[in-house]
Scaffold this motif. Structure first.
Motif, mmCIF file in Angstrom:
data_model
loop_
_atom_site.group_PDB
_atom_site.id
_atom_site.type_symbol
_atom_site.label_atom_id
_atom_site.label_comp_id
_atom_site.label_asym_id
_atom_site.label_seq_id
_atom_site.Cartn_x
_atom_site.Cartn_y
_atom_site.Cartn_z
ATOM 1 N N GLY A 91 3.489 -36.704 -14.734
ATOM 2 C CA GLY A 91 4.370 -35.713 -15.335
ATOM 3 C C GLY A 91 3.754 -35.079 -16.559
ATOM 4 O O GLY A 91 2.609 -35.358 -16.922
ATOM 5 N N SER A 126 4.614 -35.526 -19.582
ATOM 6 C CA SER A 126 4.478 -36.464 -20.698
ATOM 7 C C SER A 126 3.900 -37.811 -20.278
ATOM 8 O O SER A 126 3.112 -38.399 -21.000
ATOM 9 C CB SER A 126 5.849 -36.738 -21.334
ATOM 10 O OG SER A 126 6.487 -35.536 -21.660
ATOM 11 N N LEU A 127 4.349 -38.313 -19.123
ATOM 12 C CA LEU A 127 3.973 -39.670 -18.736
ATOM 13 C C LEU A 127 3.462 -39.739 -17.298
ATOM 14 O O LEU A 127 3.890 -38.957 -16.442
ATOM 15 C CB LEU A 127 5.182 -40.607 -18.860
ATOM 16 C CG LEU A 127 5.816 -40.759 -20.251
ATOM 17 C CD1 LEU A 127 7.142 -41.509 -20.157
ATOM 18 C CD2 LEU A 127 4.870 -41.497 -21.194
ATOM 19 N N LYS A 174 3.481 -42.178 -14.185
ATOM 20 C CA LYS A 174 4.174 -43.354 -13.660
ATOM 21 C C LYS A 174 3.425 -43.847 -12.438
ATOM 22 O O LYS A 174 3.038 -43.047 -11.581
ATOM 23 C CB LYS A 174 5.619 -43.002 -13.264
ATOM 24 C CG LYS A 174 6.581 -42.947 -14.413
ATOM 25 C CD LYS A 174 6.467 -41.727 -15.303
ATOM 26 C CE LYS A 174 6.678 -40.423 -14.555
ATOM 27 N NZ LYS A 174 6.582 -39.251 -15.481
ATOM 28 N N GLY A 223 13.118 -35.623 -17.672
ATOM 29 C CA GLY A 223 11.734 -35.902 -18.038
ATOM 30 C C GLY A 223 11.393 -35.011 -19.206
ATOM 31 O O GLY A 223 12.200 -34.871 -20.132
ATOM 32 N N SER A 224 10.209 -34.375 -19.158
ATOM 33 C CA SER A 224 9.880 -33.397 -20.192
ATOM 34 C C SER A 224 10.923 -32.296 -20.135
ATOM 35 O O SER A 224 11.524 -31.911 -21.122
ATOM 36 C CB SER A 224 8.489 -32.821 -19.950
ATOM 37 O OG SER A 224 7.568 -33.857 -19.747
ATOM 38 N N GLY A 252 13.494 -33.928 -22.457
ATOM 39 C CA GLY A 252 12.812 -34.987 -23.205
ATOM 40 C C GLY A 252 11.633 -34.467 -23.998
ATOM 41 O O GLY A 252 11.357 -34.948 -25.106
ATOM 42 N N GLY A 253 10.944 -33.497 -23.430
ATOM 43 C CA GLY A 253 9.798 -32.905 -24.123
ATOM 44 C C GLY A 253 10.255 -32.205 -25.396
ATOM 45 O O GLY A 253 9.541 -32.199 -26.417
ATOM 46 N N PHE A 264 6.925 -41.489 -29.595
ATOM 47 C CA PHE A 264 8.285 -41.248 -29.124
ATOM 48 C C PHE A 264 9.197 -42.379 -29.602
ATOM 49 O O PHE A 264 10.307 -42.148 -30.075
ATOM 50 C CB PHE A 264 8.275 -41.175 -27.602
ATOM 51 C CG PHE A 264 9.642 -40.988 -27.006
ATOM 52 C CD1 PHE A 264 10.213 -39.736 -26.896
ATOM 53 C CD2 PHE A 264 10.361 -42.088 -26.566
ATOM 54 C CE1 PHE A 264 11.487 -39.571 -26.361
ATOM 55 C CE2 PHE A 264 11.636 -41.934 -26.027
ATOM 56 C CZ PHE A 264 12.199 -40.680 -25.919
ATOM 57 N N PHE A 278 12.398 -40.616 -18.092
ATOM 58 C CA PHE A 278 12.078 -41.520 -19.202
ATOM 59 C C PHE A 278 12.644 -41.111 -20.551
ATOM 60 O O PHE A 278 12.522 -41.850 -21.529
ATOM 61 C CB PHE A 278 10.567 -41.748 -19.303
ATOM 62 C CG PHE A 278 10.155 -42.959 -18.536
ATOM 63 C CD1 PHE A 278 10.815 -44.166 -18.742
ATOM 64 C CD2 PHE A 278 9.128 -42.915 -17.601
ATOM 65 C CE1 PHE A 278 10.462 -45.295 -18.028
ATOM 66 C CE2 PHE A 278 8.771 -44.039 -16.881
ATOM 67 C CZ PHE A 278 9.441 -45.231 -17.095
HETATM 68 N N1 LIG Z 1 6.118 -43.587 -24.666
HETATM 69 C C1 LIG Z 1 6.554 -42.329 -24.479
HETATM 70 N N2 LIG Z 1 5.735 -41.296 -24.723
HETATM 71 C C2 LIG Z 1 6.131 -40.052 -24.538
HETATM 72 N N3 LIG Z 1 7.360 -39.729 -24.122
HETATM 73 C C3 LIG Z 1 8.230 -40.698 -23.854
HETATM 74 C C4 LIG Z 1 7.857 -42.043 -24.002
HETATM 75 N N4 LIG Z 1 8.903 -42.791 -23.633
HETATM 76 C C5 LIG Z 1 9.873 -41.955 -23.288
HETATM 77 N N5 LIG Z 1 9.501 -40.687 -23.413
HETATM 78 C C6 LIG Z 1 10.372 -39.534 -23.121
HETATM 79 O O1 LIG Z 1 10.263 -39.337 -21.735
HETATM 80 C C7 LIG Z 1 9.954 -37.996 -21.462
HETATM 81 C C8 LIG Z 1 9.123 -37.938 -20.217
HETATM 82 O O2 LIG Z 1 9.884 -38.455 -19.156
HETATM 83 P P1 LIG Z 1 9.335 -38.527 -17.690
HETATM 84 O O3 LIG Z 1 10.478 -38.887 -16.832
HETATM 85 O O4 LIG Z 1 8.144 -39.384 -17.650
HETATM 86 O O5 LIG Z 1 8.963 -37.013 -17.435
HETATM 87 P P2 LIG Z 1 7.612 -36.268 -17.050
HETATM 88 O O6 LIG Z 1 7.449 -36.521 -15.618
HETATM 89 O O7 LIG Z 1 7.931 -34.868 -17.386
HETATM 90 O O8 LIG Z 1 6.510 -36.821 -17.869
HETATM 91 C C9 LIG Z 1 9.286 -37.487 -22.689
HETATM 92 O O9 LIG Z 1 9.447 -36.096 -22.818
HETATM 93 C C10 LIG Z 1 10.000 -38.232 -23.778
HETATM 94 O O10 LIG Z 1 11.182 -37.581 -24.093
#
Ligand SMILES: Nc1ncnc2c1ncn2[C@@H]1O[C@H](COP(=O)(O)OP(=O)(O)O)[C@@H](O)[C@H]1O
Ligand SMILES: CC(C)(COP(=O)(O)O)[C@@H](O)C(=O)NCCC(=O)O
Ligand SMILES: [Mn+2]
Length: 911
Positions: free
Chosen positions: A94, A96-97, A99, A258-259, A282-283, A298, A391
């Protein structure tokens, strides 16, 4: 040698009833085995030890057999040349993260011994399984990395060689293909496109892209159907798991935060529509938050919010209305009228605001906004249930409360916000499921066992997810932290009570604790896939069945059992180390075990629902699993052996004595015998203290002498009537009885075996049901045939029945050539129960046991673990007898309003 009862525990000696020792009972045991109950035997023991993986046994998936069986429907996929772990890997990369979901299958180490082969034959289990499984047994692991640190992720994959099993065409996977040329990894998320070249370059694997929405939905549907405690509500700091009816799951709204945020209306498997989304997600929280607070992570930002007061930042209704409510439209003075509205003040700059307050305002702004848009979309399509994933949620209590509040507030209680434990892994799981042929989506809840992640606990976000590679890695990890004197704490997403958004507008109370990083890595356990597990067919109603009797959501209860288990650790480590010969290596492992287990316990004390609903059975199983993780496969091995020998020595006299009684006296003596012998329980503190005060035989004799009826729970008369009838009427004997046996030594030899013999004598087939893996001093299915064979030397009934059941070695050889086929004696059999714990969850039993249960009309559960801690309230389709001695004062008070060493004889006829 002390005389009976003399040196024994005062509480036990003070048991109710007469202190007189009736002569006939003294005669039951007149041989002294000459062994002290408290003696510790350090000698390594050979014999019935089974080499196991750390998980439930993967039953009967022996590769040779399954491989050859191409004719069957849904043949098991088995990888040729398999010797090591095989892994599957899927990714969701994603904004940000990253998985990662990966699968590891440990080589099936269960031994296909004579007992198993004979039982398969007898119960008609072809090929070890009554059907073959399209999915392999193994474990699913969940790990995440920051996308900006993709190199760490690549290193992780490389170090664990996760990409090596990642071949599209599974049956042609070659472990020795150095180039790994055909390897394909399924991946979803934008990074599947962005980083495809990097994966090729670094790992030599191609990325096969899967649609993100498809994956989110597939992942969510799988979790909601297959994981028992996946979805929960979170209101006012209180987490509650929801039982979802699979038939009424659809439609629902899936909101993935997510972001950015996606909102998907889900109507069925693969049936969905992305109906909305928002770029404020989340972003936004993390990005804006970082700019405004200068936070470095975060988690730091989230932690700040816990100490914040948003009223310094947000413009509240009261600010506008001079401290008053705007009651006409139902807005209290503390309602946020405008997020960040107060920062328009010309007199203040960013530095004048506390970062804590900014973080909280931001968190509330974004959470409310997402909650509100979600509600509007649910309203648009008439959806009542909204599941939130992604997340951003991060298992954070306040975030969930805020979202729940928004949904509840705007829908006036009509719609319900629910959260998923595997929140951020939906996409990755979906991508994993898109591998063809592995059949994961066919798995049912009872074939998935969620286990605590058994690697070392985590701290500081430095360790990337469970489990650490090998044992040595695990131990050094524990040692490293020991040297540094860093407290090993398993991380907890804090859920301080009262940090609610209720009223919308309270300031969260700070617990003053840090939100430990990488918490979500421990928020989900490792999923063990055990396709051979089945629901016990004799459960009256599997849907309402709850194995645990004690509810650990009562905090004082949890605290009590936490203390009991913690205090047991030093003694357990002693036994475990001794069972491995007391070597330096064993000591090192013992130490690591103690630390890991204690850390898990502490983690669960802080957040008992971290891995789903927590019962006492789970804690007791955790202990056994943790031992196995540090390669202690049978800590009580020598104790069991010693007690078996001592008990077998006195068995002939006991049988003689029994045979001299009339039927009625005998039945009572047999039940008394089972209850009395259940005292040999190395998991009970009180009993272990007792063993230091006398020999096995002394304790047994004393225990028998205290067996006066009425027992605290005493349905013996009803049981006797079912067995022997009343007056001239002679009831038909049961056709087949399943005897769930408990401990080794006197318990099984002098208690359950004589009872089995009585049933056999009456024409009832007997199936002894024993553990698949060792747990405390419980007897295992692997050990039982030898014990039975030894006992059969002194008893024709047992010998003929054991021969008929294929338990005695010679007879098994005979039966292979058919010479014993058609033997007219009622058989005595042994099946394994599918678990390695002192308790039993009857939703997840071995296929052997499920098959044996088909013709059974009597179930006898014995022992505190199987008949009291679990299954005390279980209802069966057939007659059931629950027998146990209560060896814990608190449990006795709570469960039967009695005292330690009271007995339970609960008989429940089928209705
Ligand atoms: N350790 C971390 N680092 C960065 N973001 C985190 C962390 N833990 C939780 N988050 C939150 O989770 C979001 C990303 O969620 P995620 O479901 O992984 O989405 P994506 O697929 O867009 O990366 C971030 O934007 C932030 O709000
Ligand atoms: C682990 C046990 C359930 C095993 O008991 P069993 O099933 O062997 O009768 C029991 O020993 C237990 O609950 N022990 C902890 C309580 C105590 O030490 O009092
Ligand atoms: Mn036991």
């Amino acid at each position: 040698m002390a005389s009976p009862g003399k040196n024994l525990h005062p509480e036990l000696c003070g048991l109710k009833g007469s202190n007189q020792e009736p002569d006939d009972k003294n005669q039951l045991v007149d041989k002294e085995a000459g062994l002290s109950g408290g003696e510790r035997d350090m000698a390594p023991v050979t014999g019935n030890s089974i080499h196991r993986s750390g998980s439930r046994p993967q039953l009967d998936l022996s590769k040779a057999e399954i491989q050859g069986n191409f004719e069957e429907r849904d043949p098991t996929i088995l990888l040729p040349n398999q010797s090591d772990d095989i892994s599957h890997l899927a990714l969701d990369i994603g904004g940000s993260l990253i998985k990662l979901v990966y699968f590891s299958r440990h080589e099936d180490q269960s031994v296909d011994d004579k007992r198993k082969r004979s039982i398969k034959q007898r119960l008609g289990l072809s090929n070890g399984n009554r059907r073959s499984y399209p999915v392999l047994g193994g474990r699913l692991h969940f790990v995440k990395f920051e996308t900006s640190k993709i190199n760490e992720c690549l290193d992780f994959i490389h170090s664990k060689q996760l990409h090596r099993g990642a071949c599209n065409d599974l049956p042609h996977w070659h472990s020795d293909d150095p180039a790994n040329e055909n390897a394909i990894i399924k991946a979803t998320g934008g990074g599947a496109y962005k980083f495809a070249d990097l994966f090729k370059e670094r790992l030599g694997v191609s990325i096969e892209k899967e649609d993100e929405m498809d994956c989110l939905v597939a992942g969510a549907n799988f979790l909601l159907k297959a994981i028992r405690h996946e979805a929960f509500t979170h209101m006012e700091g209180k987490k509650e798991f929801v039982q979802l009816d699979h038939n009424e799951l659809f439609p629902y709204l899936l909101v993935n935060i997510g972001s950015g945020v996606s909102m998907i209306k889900v109507d069925g498997d693969g049936k969905f529509q992305r109906v909305s989304g928002t770029n404020v997600g989340g972003g936004t929280y993390w990005g804006l938050g970082r700019l405004l607070t200068k936070c470095n992570s975060f988690d730091e930002l989230l932690e700040l919010s816990q100490k914040g007061d948003n009223s310094t930042i947000d413009m509240l209704v009261g600010d506008i209305y001079g401290g008053m409510d705007y009651s006409k439209i139902g807005l209290s003075a503390s309602t946020i009228a405008s997020s960040f509205g107060k920062t328009i003040s010309v007199n203040k700059e960013l530095e004048d605001y506390r970062p804590e307050d900014i973080s909280l305002s931001l968190l509330r702004m974004i959470s409310y906004n997402i909650g509100q848009i979600s509600y509007l979309n649910a309203l648009r399509f008439g959806l009542k249930r909204i599941f939130f994933g992604g997340f951003f949620i991060r298992g954070h209590a306040y975030t969930m409360d805020t979202i729940s509040f928004a949904v509840h507030f705007w829908s006036k209680g009509e719609a319900q916000a629910m959260f998923l434990r595997h929140e951020g892994f939906l996409g990755a799981l979906g991508a994993f499921m898109s591998y063809e042929k592995h059949g994961l989506d066919d798995l049912l809840a009872h074939q998935l066992v969620e286990r605590f992640p058994m690697g070392a606990p985590y701290t500081g976000g430095k360790v990337h997810g469970p489990p650490l590679g090998d044992l040595n890695e695990k131990i050094s990890w524990m040692e490293k932290f020991l040297q540094k004197r860093t407290e090993i704490t398993a991380p907890v997403p804090t859920a301080p009570p009262g940090t609610t958004g209720l009223g919308g507008f309270e300031v969260p109370l700070s617990k003053g604790e840090t939100l430990r990083s990488d918490a979500s890595a421990l928020n989900v356990g490792v999923l063990h896939l055990v396709p051979t597990l089945e629901v016990f067919p004799l459960l009256a109603d599997p849907k309402t069945y709850e194995p645990n009797t004690i509810d650990l959501s009562d905090h004082s209860e949890l605290e009590y059992w936490f203390t009991v288990l913690s205090e047991h650790v030093p003694d357990l480590v002693d036994k475990a180390v001794a069972s491995e010969g007391g070597t330096d290596d064993a000591k090192r492992r013992g130490d690591a075990f103690a630390r890991a287990f204690s850390a898990h316990l502490r983690r669960l004390m802080e957040e008992p629902t971290a891995y789903g609903k927590l019962g006492l059975a789970n804690l007791l199983e955790l202990r056994e699993e943790c031992l196995r993780e540090f390669q202690f496969f049978d800590a009580y091995r020598s104790i069991k052996q010693r007690e078996n020998e001592a008990s077998l020595a006195v068995l002939p006299d006991l049988l003689l004595e029994l045979d001299s009684m009339n039927e009625e006296a005998r039945l009572l003596t047999l039940i008394e015998g089972v209850l009395a012998a259940n005292i040999f329980d190395w998991g009970s503190r009180a009993c272990v203290d007792l063993y230091h005060k006398g020999t096995i035989i002394e304790i047994y004799r004393m225990s028998r002498n205290k067996m006066q009826r009425p027992w605290r729970v005493d349905d013996f008369d009803a049981f006797r009537e079912r067995m022997l009838g009343s007056g001239d009427e002679r009831p038909l004997p049961h056709k087949r009885a399943l005897l769930f046996v408990d401990n080794s030594g006197a318990d099984v030899v002098l208690g359950m075996l004589p009872l089995a013999r009585e049933l056999l004598r009456r024409g009832t087939e007997v199936v002894l049901v024993a553990n698949s893996l060792p747990a405390l001093n419980d007897v295992t299915a692997m050990e039982l045939p030898d014990i039975v064979a030894e006992a059969a030397k002194h008893c024709d009934i047992l010998r003929r029945a054991a021969e008929a059941g294929g338990l005695i070695v010679d007879a098994m050889i005979d039966s292979a050539d058919g010479s014993k086929e058609g033997s007219s004696f009622v058989p005595l059999m042994v099946v394994e129960n599918g678990c390695g714990s002192p308790c039993i969850d009857l939703r997840q039993v071995s296929s052997e046991l499920a098959a044996a249960a088909k013709d059974a009309d009597l179930v006898i559960l014995e022992g505190m673990g199987r008949a009291l801690h679990t299954n005390f309230n279980a209802q069966f389709k057939c007659d059931a007898l629950k027998l146990a001695m209560v060896k814990n004062q608190r449990l006795a008070e709570k469960l039967i309003k009695g005292n330690i060493y009271d007995c339970v004889c609960r008989y429940e006829p089928s209705h």
